[in-house]
Enzyme design. Sequence first.
Site, PDB file in Angstrom:
ATOM      1  N   HIS A 155      78.724 143.597 -35.328  1.00  0.00           N
ATOM      2  CA  HIS A 155      78.107 144.380 -36.023  1.00  0.00           C
ATOM      3  C   HIS A 155      78.737 145.682 -36.347  1.00  0.00           C
ATOM      4  O   HIS A 155      78.542 146.319 -37.433  1.00  0.00           O
ATOM      5  CB  HIS A 155      76.719 144.950 -35.063  1.00  0.00           C
ATOM      6  CG  HIS A 155      75.656 143.935 -35.012  1.00  0.00           C
ATOM      7  ND1 HIS A 155      74.556 144.050 -35.729  1.00  0.00           N
ATOM      8  CD2 HIS A 155      75.676 142.901 -33.988  1.00  0.00           C
ATOM      9  CE1 HIS A 155      73.851 142.912 -35.179  1.00  0.00           C
ATOM     10  NE2 HIS A 155      74.460 142.299 -34.358  1.00  0.00           N
ATOM     11  N   ASP A 363      81.707 152.277 -40.772  1.00  0.00           N
ATOM     12  CA  ASP A 363      80.508 151.793 -40.386  1.00  0.00           C
ATOM     13  C   ASP A 363      80.457 150.194 -40.603  1.00  0.00           C
ATOM     14  O   ASP A 363      80.859 149.863 -42.040  1.00  0.00           O
ATOM     15  CB  ASP A 363      79.319 152.513 -41.280  1.00  0.00           C
ATOM     16  CG  ASP A 363      78.247 152.524 -40.170  1.00  0.00           C
ATOM     17  OD1 ASP A 363      77.724 151.964 -39.264  1.00  0.00           O
ATOM     18  OD2 ASP A 363      77.289 153.598 -40.296  1.00  0.00           O
TER      19      ASP A 363
HETATM   20  C1  GDG Z   1      75.102 149.285 -35.628  1.00  0.00           C
HETATM   21  C2  GDG Z   1      76.477 149.410 -36.509  1.00  0.00           C
HETATM   22  C3  GDG Z   1      75.223 148.194 -38.467  1.00  0.00           C
HETATM   23  C4  GDG Z   1      68.123 156.392 -36.438  1.00  0.00           C
HETATM   24  N1  GDG Z   1      67.422 157.327 -36.082  1.00  0.00           N
HETATM   25  C5  GDG Z   1      66.306 157.130 -35.578  1.00  0.00           C
HETATM   26  C6  GDG Z   1      66.200 155.643 -35.944  1.00  0.00           C
HETATM   27  N2  GDG Z   1      67.194 155.149 -36.555  1.00  0.00           N
HETATM   28  C7  GDG Z   1      67.473 153.792 -36.849  1.00  0.00           C
HETATM   29  C8  GDG Z   1      67.699 153.785 -38.400  1.00  0.00           C
HETATM   30  C9  GDG Z   1      68.579 152.416 -38.539  1.00  0.00           C
HETATM   31  C10 GDG Z   1      69.266 152.296 -37.211  1.00  0.00           C
HETATM   32  O1  GDG Z   1      68.675 153.110 -36.310  1.00  0.00           O
HETATM   33  C11 GDG Z   1      70.557 152.731 -37.254  1.00  0.00           C
HETATM   34  O2  GDG Z   1      71.120 151.484 -37.731  1.00  0.00           O
HETATM   35  P1  GDG Z   1      72.857 151.882 -38.615  1.00  0.00           P
HETATM   36  O3  GDG Z   1      72.948 150.452 -39.028  1.00  0.00           O
HETATM   37  O4  GDG Z   1      72.619 152.942 -39.453  1.00  0.00           O
HETATM   38  O5  GDG Z   1      73.819 152.360 -37.247  1.00  0.00           O
HETATM   39  P2  GDG Z   1      74.065 151.783 -35.931  1.00  0.00           P
HETATM   40  O6  GDG Z   1      73.166 152.156 -34.976  1.00  0.00           O
HETATM   41  O7  GDG Z   1      75.461 152.510 -35.656  1.00  0.00           O
HETATM   42  O8  GDG Z   1      74.088 150.150 -35.783  1.00  0.00           O
HETATM   43  C12 GDG Z   1      75.936 149.415 -38.267  1.00  0.00           C
HETATM   44  C13 GDG Z   1      74.018 148.018 -37.369  1.00  0.00           C
HETATM   45  O9  GDG Z   1      74.577 147.904 -36.163  1.00  0.00           O
HETATM   46  C14 GDG Z   1      73.357 146.554 -37.752  1.00  0.00           C
HETATM   47  O10 GDG Z   1      74.252 145.506 -37.593  1.00  0.00           O
HETATM   48  O11 GDG Z   1      74.568 148.571 -39.679  1.00  0.00           O
HETATM   49  O12 GDG Z   1      77.246 149.541 -38.920  1.00  0.00           O
HETATM   50  O13 GDG Z   1      77.358 150.500 -36.027  1.00  0.00           O
HETATM   51  O14 GDG Z   1      67.399 151.314 -38.585  1.00  0.00           O
HETATM   52  O15 GDG Z   1      66.476 153.810 -38.984  1.00  0.00           O
HETATM   53  N3  GDG Z   1      64.972 154.768 -35.920  1.00  0.00           N
HETATM   54  C15 GDG Z   1      63.945 155.863 -35.369  1.00  0.00           C
HETATM   55  N4  GDG Z   1      64.189 157.253 -34.939  1.00  0.00           N
HETATM   56  C16 GDG Z   1      65.309 157.773 -35.298  1.00  0.00           C
HETATM   57  O16 GDG Z   1      65.237 158.891 -35.020  1.00  0.00           O
HETATM   58  N5  GDG Z   1      62.710 155.173 -34.999  1.00  0.00           N
END
Ligand code: GDG
Length: 465
Positions: A155, A363
């Site tokens: 990821h 990322d």
């Molecule tokens: C890893 C990789 C890759 C965030 N704050 C809240 C909340 N979130 C949710 C967002 C989004 C998720 O968390 C974060 O996903 P990201 O992709 O931005 O980042 P990582 O957590 O680092 O994920 C990344 C991912 O895996 C998938 O393969 O894209 O590159 O690092 O969905 O909305 N959700 C809630 N409250 C919050 O305050 N409910």
Amino acid sequence: MSRLVVVSNRVGPVKDAARAGGLAVALVDALRARGGLWYGWSGKTDKRSADHASIEETDNLTLATVDLTPREYKDYYNGFANRCLWPLFHYRIDLTAFDRSYYEGYRRVNAKFAHVLYPLLRADDTIWVHDYHFLAFGDELRQMGATQPMGFFLHIPFPAREVLAALPHHDAMVRGLFAYDVLGFQTERDCERFRDYVVREAHGIADGDTLHCFGRSVVIRAFPIGIDTEGFARIAAEDKDACRQYDKVTKALAGRTQIVGVDRLDYTKGIAERFHAYERLLQEYPDARRQVSYLQIAATSRGDVLEYRQMRDELDGLSGHINGTYGDVDWTPLRYLNKPLPRRTLAGLYRASKIGLVTPLRDGMNLVAKEYVAAQDPEDPGVLILSRFAGASYQMPEATIVNPYDTKEVADALQIARYMSLQERRERFEALMKRLKVEDVARWRDDFLSTLAAVPRRRPISAAS
Ligand code: GDG
């Protein structure tokens, strides 16, 4: 159809998958359809070392979880996974803590997870392993004799060869990956970097999307992860809580433009650089003062790792400085929240924000960028400003792509976004949305699993042999 076994550090949620979001939903759907097994860490520690999994049957799927000992939690999870692999794979060699006991703990936990899973496997299972916590897991399972088709999806980014070479045991880590049949990465760039390492450092041979090395072959391919685009768009437009949040915020903004950032509180997300860029907007474009309001949601994560606590202190200082310098009795330039918000609330907030600011320093993909676009009102969509170092930037070229280290460039992009015409915003939104609808999370899952199903069954030899 063979049973699907998903292995990931954290398991679930299953019942509340919709609340957790796209990835959990996509995996639960696939597991339910195939009567699957989801296996991983329970999230708990126990002084006694577990030699078997706790099993829970729920809605045509099985959850199997294992506790960690406090020592394993320290060495494997906080240590090697989060203080070594995470920073290194995100190009932060300066934050990487190389400690032999971390590495040994990581190997031990990968072996333990393989030993506990092995007796639960059936001969015709398909195994899908997720992320950097389990680089060595496949090799351990093969050494026990597992011959099932086994794929791995990373990821996070795969780093450049010279960066990976800074990791002691990098060769053993990459060799271990050849125990899998398919290696999935977020982008073509990650595939290129993996190929470059294997060919130039390990003297492997590339043949199309197959790599031969260490006496084994593996298919490598990019599977950009998506979101449930239509589902998220529906929540933003129709859900009661989302609409209530939208109305509340829109009223409070009183005509100001809201800029939104949503991230786990993590140094890879570039939040400090983003605060600096916002300050630069206020400094260099006085017409933006009182006309914008920046909302940054950053729920604390990995709070027991030193670097995360230090970053939190830094951001507290920066946000205080910005509000102290530019704020007024009736205007707070930056609203910075350290708590998680419900997913539906987020959807409403995205929709109420005319600018989405997604500027990670590195990322794998970044799902927030996709959620922000999906949540927009098609009649009057906002502008996405996106880091060129997010995997998402390759699929989303119609966003305003920026270098997150260049605070002037980001400040200028914010100013341009404030004045972007409705026609241009619509054109960009429509192009982005069209792709997001096709390249969604179901397509990511199905592409990965069909690639794995097409790989010929391996002979029972270990990658280490
Ligand atoms: C890893 C990789 C890759 C965030 N704050 C809240 C909340 N979130 C949710 C967002 C989004 C998720 O968390 C974060 O996903 P990201 O992709 O931005 O980042 P990582 O957590 O680092 O994920 C990344 C991912 O895996 C998938 O393969 O894209 O590159 O690092 O969905 O909305 N959700 C809630 N409250 C919050 O305050 N409910």
